[in-house]
Each structure stands twice: as C-alpha cells, then as structure tokens.
Design an enzyme around this catalytic site. Structure first.
Site, PDB file in Angstrom:
ATOM      1  N   TYR A 149       0.859  -1.190   0.000  1.00  0.00           N
ATOM      2  CA  TYR A 149       0.000   0.000   0.000  1.00  0.00           C
ATOM      3  C   TYR A 149       0.892   1.235   0.000  1.00  0.00           C
ATOM      4  CZ  TYR A 149      -2.983   3.786   1.619  1.00  0.00           C
ATOM      5  OH  TYR A 149      -3.645   4.983   1.714  1.00  0.00           O
ATOM      6  N   GLU A 161      -3.995   7.441  -3.499  1.00  0.00           N
ATOM      7  CA  GLU A 161      -3.452   6.192  -2.987  1.00  0.00           C
ATOM      8  C   GLU A 161      -3.388   5.132  -4.084  1.00  0.00           C
ATOM      9  OE1 GLU A 161      -5.899   4.871   0.275  1.00  0.00           O
ATOM     10  OE2 GLU A 161      -7.337   3.902  -1.045  1.00  0.00           O
TER      11      GLU A 161
END
Length: 341
Positions: A107, A194
């Site tokens: 991530y 993101e």
C-alpha cells in the site's frame, strides 16, 4: 470530488507511475474488444465509488475473451451493495485491465494532514486491504513520513518508506513512484491519492494496479479540467442539487435539518445541536445575500432527506435580509406542506 479508478490511474501514468494496461468500457462488446486487444488474462473491474468492490462481486478475473464477455455481462448494470453502502451503486462502466502476475502486494498513499499542516505519506507491506483495517489491527505495519508541500517528498523520506516496506531492493523505482504520488497530490489539489495495491510482479517490477484520488472541491476553480471527469451518479442527489444551486451542503446522518447563513455560524449551530443531545442531518450554508430562490432550493434539499424530523433555521440578518429568507421558507411550506416542525 472523487475520481474513478481508471481516471486516477490515467493521472498517475502522466507523472511516470507505471500502471497495468487497461481501458474503460461502457458495453459488453467494448469490454470484449479491449480484452481481445490486450491478448492476456484480464480483470473486469466495476467503476463505482465504493470500497469492497471485489467482495460485492464487482471485480472478476477473466482467463480468456469468453470469460471476459461473461464477466462483463454479469457486472455491467448490476447494483453493487455492501455494509457501508446498503443502497448500492449501479455499474455503468467497467475497466478491462491486464491481470498482472503478482508476487507481493503493498500500500502507498498520500493525504493532507491538517494536524501537522503537511502531507502524510503512508506505506505498508500489507496491501490489497483497506488501510483503515490495517491501522486498527496492526498499526505498526504502517510507515508514515510527513512532507512539507513546498519541498515535496525528499530522498531520505522515500528511503525510509522503502526500507520500512521491505522494498529497499527496488529503491530507485520506488522513489520515483513515491515522489510522483506526492507531486500529483500537490499539483491537483488532492486531499488523498493512494495506490492499493501497489504490486511487485513476478518479473520484479513495481506496478500500480488500483488507484484512488480525491480532489478538494474548494479548489476546483484551479482545476477546471477535472469538471468533465465528475460523475454525478456517484454523488448524493442532494449534494448534486446543492452544487447546482451554489449552496454549500454536506449530507450527514442525523435527523435535525439545518439552514444557516455563514460557514462559521453553520458549524457553531451544529456544535450547539450536538451539545444539547441532538444530531444534525446536514451542514448547509446558503451564503450571504441569498435570494428567495436559493432559500427555496436549500429547504427543498433539506426536506428531501427522509431522516429529517425537524428543521432548525439560524439566519443572521446582516448581509442576508431576514424577510427574503422568510419569504423563501413560506413558499416551500405552502407548496410542499412538510410534516416536520
């Protein structure tokens, strides 16, 4: 304003972030044509503004063109629902993307952090799941660095992230990607950008195979290009109507509707309602000098919320004339005859 996955990936790609090949399709035939052109196994991914698409049946692996056709038929037009979005969202388009050979998922995200007046860049070796879940269950797995928006992400900060995520072996590629992520956030007035997951392929390449991007509505005058990317279907109808009427409005989950003029007074009104045990159903600022038509539009938006059990007006009679506001209210009461006090 939120961008769809395919839109966010297009922005990132312009800044040099490697993304897997793909194209958006509105019909089954278009999806099949894209899958045939890619010539490899593909993912059919619903383009909706909700998390957990995979669990809701909106993301499917397709080993060949026939499977891509079947999956596109099953996903397009389907209403995806989950606990966070029980009403669901209808799928109007899908992203047909190359199914990467994944060795490991990570991530990487950047967001505005108001508390530190900076940008927080977060990385984790636990990708593919919601970062909020990782934060709850294993907070030590999240590496954070705080970036001065005037300076951008520095090399030493990128190294801290890379080694913390066990990606030190891929430091040059990772640094380029992380710096691009922060640059996208700054130059596009983003509140969040993101990549989840950021993957390491079996060929030892870093690849963004999913992306999310939120932009600050208050800065859209600096980003006129983005208006054409706005998806009205992904927004609350009340918020869409409010934007069209020039009203500052945010839907909340309480039951006391609020009509106020002035953002500060609106916030104070909501605080007062909470202080006395109530729960505001919305933030609404009709603005200074509001005309009757804007007052009417605002009250109709408030009353369209089935959760509203009462409406509170807090109008400061300065720039805004009290009689003009009252006339707008009376018109709505006469026409709609609402059953709430």
């Amino acid at each position: 304003m939120k961008l769809h996955e395919y839109q966010a990936k297009e922005v990132l790609a312009k800044y040099g972030v490697p993304v897997n090949e793909g194209q958006v399709a509105d019909t089954v035939d278009e999806a099949v044509a894209i899958a045939r052109r890619i010539g490899r196994p593909v993912m059919i991914k619903a383009q909706v503004m909700m998390g957990g698409r995979g669990k809701a049946g909106g993301v499917k692996f397709s080993k060949d063109v026939d499977a891509a056709r079947e999956n596109a038929q099953n996903i397009l037009g389907k209403v995806l629902k989950n606990e966070q979005n029980p009403k669901g969202e209808k799928v109007k388009r899908v992203l047909v993307a190359d199914a990467a050979d994944i060795a490991k998922e990570f991530y990487l995200g950047a967001a505005v952090d108001r508390g530190t007046h900076s940008i927080v860049v977060m990385g984790s070796a636990e990708g593919g799941v919601e970062i909020e879940q990782v934060a709850r269950e294993n907070p030590d797995a999240i590496i954070k660095v705080y970036v001065d928006p005037r300076m951008g992400l520095q090399d030493y900060q990128a190294r801290e992230l890379a080694f913390g995520m066990k990606l030190g072996e891929y430091l040059p590629e990772f640094t380029k990607m992380a710096k691009a992520l922060v640059k996208v956030l700054i130059e596009h007035d983003g509140s969040l950008v993101e990549i989840n997951p950021l993957v390491l392929t079996t060929g030892n390449k870093l690849l963004a195979i999913d992306a999310k991007m939120d932009m600050d509505d208050n800065a859209m005058f600096r980003q006129p290009w983005a208006e054409e990317l706005r998806d009205p279907a992904a927004e609350e109808e009340s918020e869409r109507q409010a934007r069209a009427a020039g009203i500052s409005f945010v839907q909340l989950d309480g039951d006391i509707g609020c009509m106020v003029n002035g953002a500060g007074l609106a916030m104070a009104t909501m605080d007062t309602i909470k202080e006395y045990g109530g729960s505001p159903a919305n933030f609404l600022d009709i603005g200074g000098g509001a005309r009757e038509d804007k007052v009417e539009a605002a009250l109709r938006i408030i009353l369209s919320d089935p959760n509203v059990k009462s409406v509170m007006f807090n109008i400061f009679g300065g720039i805004t004339r009290g009689d003009v506001v009252a006339n707008g209210i009376v018109k709505v009461l006469n026409n709609m005859k609402p059953g709430v006090p």
